[in-house]
Design a protein around this motif. Structure first.
Motif, mmCIF file in Angstrom:
data_model
loop_
_atom_site.group_PDB
_atom_site.id
_atom_site.type_symbol
_atom_site.label_atom_id
_atom_site.label_comp_id
_atom_site.label_asym_id
_atom_site.label_seq_id
_atom_site.Cartn_x
_atom_site.Cartn_y
_atom_site.Cartn_z
ATOM 1 N N PRO A 2 -3.243 -1.475 5.786
ATOM 2 C CA PRO A 2 -2.985 -1.027 7.162
ATOM 3 C C PRO A 2 -2.049 -1.984 7.869
ATOM 4 C CG PRO A 2 -5.188 -1.949 6.957
ATOM 5 C CD PRO A 2 -4.590 -1.943 5.581
ATOM 6 N N SER A 4 -0.338 -3.107 11.649
ATOM 7 C CA SER A 4 -0.527 -3.029 13.088
ATOM 8 C C SER A 4 0.670 -3.671 13.752
ATOM 9 C CB SER A 4 -1.820 -3.748 13.488
ATOM 10 O OG SER A 4 -1.966 -3.706 14.879
ATOM 11 N N CYS A 8 3.817 0.727 17.027
ATOM 12 C CA CYS A 8 3.653 1.470 15.783
ATOM 13 C C CYS A 8 2.841 2.726 16.046
ATOM 14 C CB CYS A 8 2.952 0.592 14.739
ATOM 15 S SG CYS A 8 2.774 1.428 13.165
ATOM 16 N N LEU A 10 0.487 3.906 14.503
ATOM 17 C CA LEU A 10 -0.941 3.712 14.284
ATOM 18 C C LEU A 10 -1.649 3.502 15.614
ATOM 19 C CD1 LEU A 10 -0.971 1.387 11.139
ATOM 20 C CD2 LEU A 10 -1.563 3.789 11.249
ATOM 21 N N GLU A 59 -2.511 13.469 11.903
ATOM 22 C CA GLU A 59 -2.858 12.938 10.580
ATOM 23 C C GLU A 59 -1.703 13.128 9.590
ATOM 24 O OE1 GLU A 59 -6.581 14.669 9.387
ATOM 25 O OE2 GLU A 59 -7.674 13.654 10.988
ATOM 26 N N MET A 62 0.917 10.601 10.333
ATOM 27 C CA MET A 62 0.490 9.281 9.856
ATOM 28 C C MET A 62 0.701 9.149 8.351
ATOM 29 S SD MET A 62 -0.156 7.470 12.339
ATOM 30 C CE MET A 62 -0.597 6.104 11.321
ATOM 31 N N MET A 63 0.423 10.227 7.615
ATOM 32 C CA MET A 63 0.635 10.191 6.165
ATOM 33 C C MET A 63 2.123 9.994 5.868
ATOM 34 S SD MET A 63 -2.216 10.564 4.467
ATOM 35 C CE MET A 63 -1.916 11.374 2.934
ATOM 36 N N GLN A 66 3.028 6.387 6.583
ATOM 37 C CA GLN A 66 2.529 5.483 5.551
ATOM 38 C C GLN A 66 3.394 5.577 4.287
ATOM 39 O OE1 GLN A 66 -1.573 6.701 5.355
ATOM 40 N NE2 GLN A 66 -2.234 5.128 6.794
ATOM 41 N N THR A 67 3.843 6.782 3.964
ATOM 42 C CA THR A 67 4.731 6.969 2.811
ATOM 43 C C THR A 67 6.060 6.253 3.047
ATOM 44 O OG1 THR A 67 3.712 9.107 2.327
ATOM 45 C CG2 THR A 67 5.876 8.700 1.373
ATOM 46 N N ILE A 69 6.606 3.696 5.035
ATOM 47 C CA ILE A 69 6.371 2.243 5.012
ATOM 48 C C ILE A 69 6.290 1.753 3.575
ATOM 49 C CG2 ILE A 69 4.642 0.463 5.506
ATOM 50 C CD1 ILE A 69 4.095 1.959 8.159
ATOM 51 N N THR A 70 5.577 2.485 2.730
ATOM 52 C CA THR A 70 5.464 2.102 1.317
ATOM 53 C C THR A 70 6.837 2.099 0.650
ATOM 54 O OG1 THR A 70 3.236 3.039 1.223
ATOM 55 C CG2 THR A 70 4.357 2.691 -0.874
ATOM 56 N N GLU A 73 8.828 -0.905 1.882
ATOM 57 C CA GLU A 73 8.349 -2.140 1.249
ATOM 58 C C GLU A 73 8.884 -2.255 -0.173
ATOM 59 O OE1 GLU A 73 4.125 -1.649 1.641
ATOM 60 O OE2 GLU A 73 4.050 -2.916 3.432
#
Length: 162
Positions: A2, A4, A8, A10, A59, A62-63, A66-67, A69-70, A73
């Motif tokens: 996660p 923060s 963001c 989130l 939701e 958010m998915m 998160q995708t 962000i991954t 990275e």
């Protein structure tokens, strides 16, 4: 993992979920206070449906985040690895350049250019610039001594392998 970050999404999700919870409580309070008509029941059902749809959209967003962000990275890790390889390659090239410079200094140690002392690490750049200038202007009418000097430099440099 996660994350923060200020600003963001989130954080936005937590705020929206809090609002959704408050709206559900309002609906429950209305329901427990007694409902006067079928119209109010339909209205409450629509509000619940809208809240559920909003929650599903949040939701899904958010998915997606998160995708993303991954993926970011992973790209960052790849770039860092590529940068390490570039740094290692640069170090190798600098070592090779230093070796070539030393080989040139050794080859030309006994040859002195006009108006310059013998080649050394201190005057290396000026010496190379002078040589470059001389070789760039071979059409000049150099004195026999200078022509002999250029020829001896050519012979001295021939032994250096790049």
């Amino acid at each position: 993992i996660p994350f923060s970050l200020s600003g963001c999404p989130l954080n936005a999700q937590t705020i929206k979920k809090g609002k959704i919870s408050e709206e559900l409580m309002t609906i429950k309070l209305k329901a427990s206070g007694g409902i006067e008509s079928d119209e109010e029941i339909r209205h409450l059902d629509e509000e619940i449906k809208e809240l559920n749809e909003s929650n599903l959209k949040i939701e899904a967003d958010m998915m997606k985040l998160q995708t993303q962000i991954t993926s970011m990275e992973s790209n960052l890790k790849t770039i860092e690895e590529e940068n390490k390889l570039i740094e290692q390659n640069n170090e190798s090239l600098l070592k090779e350049l230093a070796g070539l410079s030393q080989a040139l200094i050794s080859s030309l140690a006994d040859i002195q250019l006009p108006q310059m002392g013998p080649i050394s690490e201190q005057n290396f750049e000026a010496y190379v610039n002078t040589l470059t200038d001389m070789y760039s202007n071979l059409e000049r009418d150099y004195s026999p001594e200078c022509k002999a000097l250029l020829e001896s430099i050519k012979q001295a440099v021939k032994g250096i392998h790049v």
